[in-house]
Structures are given as C-alpha cells and as structure tokens.
Design a protein around this motif. Sequence first.
Motif, PDB file in Angstrom:
ATOM      1  N   LEU A 212     -77.477  29.629  57.262  1.00 27.81           N
ATOM      2  CA  LEU A 212     -77.038  29.184  58.583  1.00 27.81           C
ATOM      3  C   LEU A 212     -76.751  28.526  58.960  1.00 27.81           C
ATOM      4  CD1 LEU A 212     -79.179  32.699  58.862  1.00 27.81           C
ATOM      5  CD2 LEU A 212     -76.983  32.705  57.950  1.00 27.81           C
ATOM      6  N   GLN A 217     -71.957  30.829  64.651  1.00 24.51           N
ATOM      7  CA  GLN A 217     -72.225  32.468  65.212  1.00 24.51           C
ATOM      8  C   GLN A 217     -71.426  33.187  64.989  1.00 24.51           C
ATOM      9  OE1 GLN A 217     -75.496  31.947  68.224  1.00 24.51           O
ATOM     10  NE2 GLN A 217     -77.326  32.660  66.723  1.00 24.51           N
ATOM     11  N   ILE A 222     -74.628  38.206  59.634  1.00 24.67           N
ATOM     12  CA  ILE A 222     -75.744  38.476  58.726  1.00 24.67           C
ATOM     13  C   ILE A 222     -75.599  39.665  58.743  1.00 24.67           C
ATOM     14  CG2 ILE A 222     -78.280  38.226  58.625  1.00 24.67           C
ATOM     15  CD1 ILE A 222     -78.522  35.753  60.368  1.00 24.67           C
TER      16      ILE A 222
END
Length: 485
Positions: A212, A217, A222
């Motif tokens: 990560l 993002q 996730i």
Amino acid sequence: MSEPVRFVCSGQVVTVGRDVPHTMTVLDYLRRQLRRTGTKEGCAEGDCGACTVVIGELSDGGGLRYRAVNACILFVHQLDGKALFTVEDLAEGEKLHPVQQAMVDAHGSQCGFCTPGFVMSLFAYFHQHAAPDDDSLKDALAGNLCRCTGYRPILEAGRRMFELAQDDRFSRAEAALAAQLAGLKRSRMLRHSTAAGEFIAPGSIAELAEVLAGRPQGETWILAGGTDVGLWVTKQRRSPRSIVYLGRVAELQRIADHGDRIEIGAGVTYKDAFAAIQALHPEFARMLRRLGSEQIRNSGTLGGNVANGSPIGDSMPAMIALGATVQLRSRSGSRSLALEDFYLGYRKTALQAGEFVESVTVMKPKTDSRFAVYKLSKRFDQDISAVLGAFHVILDGGQVAGARIGFGGMAAVPARARKTEAALLGRRLAEAEIAPAVAALAEDFQPLSDMRASSTYRLLAAQNLLRKFCAEVNEGRRIGVEAAQ
C-alpha cells in the motif's frame, strides 16, 4: 509475475487465468465461464439470496468450515485456496441431496428462481448444526427472499432434512477435501495480473503495508469481505487499477484477549467478531441478528465497516459507546485513535496515504456498567437503520458516574452525544432527573430528513430510546434484549 488463482469445485482444482478480470464476481464466473446456471442473479447487491453459494475452507483445527455467501458481490479471486459448492454439486445422479429432497417433500418451491439460493443456505445450515431450532433456522434463511411460495414450507424443509439424514457424502469426504485445500496453500503473496488490472493478496501485515505504500488511493481498493466494494462494481460500474485483498493476512484474522479488553483484527468477519463481543456484552445479540443476513455476516468484516465510515453503519455507534479504539498501520508505523475521532466528515476518515485499519479494541464490561443498543428500521431483517442508539453508563450508588452514548443516522458520521452524556452525570436514571439529558439531544444533533425518516422523527426517536434505556436500568430489568423495531 502473474500467478493463477486456484480453488476446488466438484472435487477438481479450477484455475482462473489471466483472461478473467480482477473484478469478475463469482456469480458471473459461474454462469459465463463454468456454465453453472443454477446460481441466479436477483439483485446483484447481496440482498435477495438467489445467488447464494457455499464456501468451504480449512478451520484452525484442520477441519472444514462451511459458509453461505452471496456470489453476486464476491470476486472470484477471493476463492483462491478455498472450495466452492453450488446447487449443481448436491445431487448424485438421480438421487437428491437430503436438503433437496426435503424441499420437494415440503413443496418448498413454486417458480423456482429463488430455490437454488434457499437450498444452498440450507446446505450450509445442515453442515453447521446437529439438529434444527426455529430461531437459528429463521436467521439462516433471513437473507433469502421468496416472492411466491411463502416461507412455511421452506422452514418445514429445513426441519425435515435432518429427519432424512444426519450426514451426507460431503461430510464423509471432508478429510480428502481438507488435504486438497492444504495442497493449495500459498507460501508467498498472490499477484494476479489481467488486462483490466491487478489482484494482490499479501500474506502478512508487513507485505500489506509495503504493497500500500506509495500507491494512489483512488486507483487502489482495499478489499476485505466485499459487501460494500462489490456494489461499487455491480451497481456503480467502477473498476480500480488494483485490488489489495486482506483475506490472507493472518494477523488481521485474529481475536486477542488482553485482560481488560479484546482486540479484533480488521479481517475478522462480522459473525466471528460479534460472537466474541457478545460473549462479553450479551446485549449485542439482537444487533448482530439484524446486521445484514447470514451471508453478509459471513463475508463482511468489522474492520471494513469501521473503515467505510457510513453514518448509518450499525457497528460503530455501539463500539463508540463501549469506548472502542482503532489501530491504524502503515509502512512507517502504527497509531491508535478513539473510534469517534476516526471520523472527520461524511465518508471521510483519519486514514492517511498508505494507511489501513489493523484492528479494533473493545473494553470488557465492569460490574457497575449498564449497556444496551437499539435499532429502529422499517423492517426487522436486512434493513438500514433510521436511528441506532447505543447507551453505556457506569453507576455509583445509583447515580451516573460515567456515560458514553453513540448514535448512527443522526449526523454525517457515527457520533457521540457529548452534551447528553454530561447532562446525565451525577443523576439517577428516574424520568424526572433525565429530562435535561433528553433535551440535550437536540443540542447534540440536528438530523437530516431523507427517505428513511424525517428530522423530527429521528430526534424524537432518539430521545425516546434514551428514556427507554434509563427506564430499563432504573427498574432493574434486563436491558437490550428486546430490540426496538
């Protein structure tokens, strides 16, 4: 390097190749790739249960654990190392499985569209129980909707299947399947690349933090249980460049006892997480029963619910009332926050780039504490809360020495009622003494009106839930066992 995804179906190892997109659901894979059309699509959002299949995976004791799940919001890559059972697997030639025979004998099917989902939910129940009882049977079928037969004959089938048999050929073959699944275990991180994107399943928390770190993002999702993420694909038609799956990170699947508190890993399912909390706080039982269906509770995770940050998520107000903390982790280290401080605004959390929820910690009850949680919704089963209130007080000589109150559906985030808490301190919970606290709820919240409830209703309902809690505590009754509806 791209590695194939492998799972067991009908006793054979199925290999998912690079031509299968990383966002393909199990439902689509079954119908389009394997041509198993018994599994139906009704809603594509995990509500109707027509797509129910059963997952078999190794338990800590080496046996097999059966879980009913919704195939429509489960990605096929999540099956890696597991066994998949569909309605086509049950019969042996012309001989029906006891579940199927019971459905025939009880006349449990009319149009038949929902029937495969019911059969698979009953199949999972058959492997989880030695005998039926009405409450658990109804809970197991609450995530399966029938529009023509009615539920009486289906419930009768659930009882009758145990009269027909106490085990089946799957029970007798469990040792062989367990050995087969053990042979599919991976010793390293799974990376499956396709033309559409990449599916990554780290095997440790260190690998997860490394994966990560530095990733954009917006391009990386996730994934825990998929009960929210699956809808981003099926309903919003979104597709990320990368999916990072938490299901193989062992550290996130643990529940640890630290004496005065328990720590629940972010990958622990609702069912397992709330079973642990319920053992400490029995009042959680009703909320668990109403938090989604059996299929959703088998897939969704407490950590995912917390990280998602929905203002109407059911678990967060209760956790806030119990003083829960959330542990955040990244490659650079970890930090802890009070759960109420984790939420900064609507769908906005304190997570920073490369950071993820590692665990949630809940304190054990004290002898002088009282706790209850109440959910208000239009339907009892499978409905989003209009208001959810959680109340936790510490009493000293009958007076409130400490108070924590959490609400969902009252603000843009799950939130504490701090002014109400302050107004309770030093008071007894009699009707006359709690009036200032009831009035203070109007200072804590100015709720919105929407399709689920008006602002006026929400505020009045919240005030009445506070009155209900205080009355139950003041009268010495068992609190929280009869959830509001």
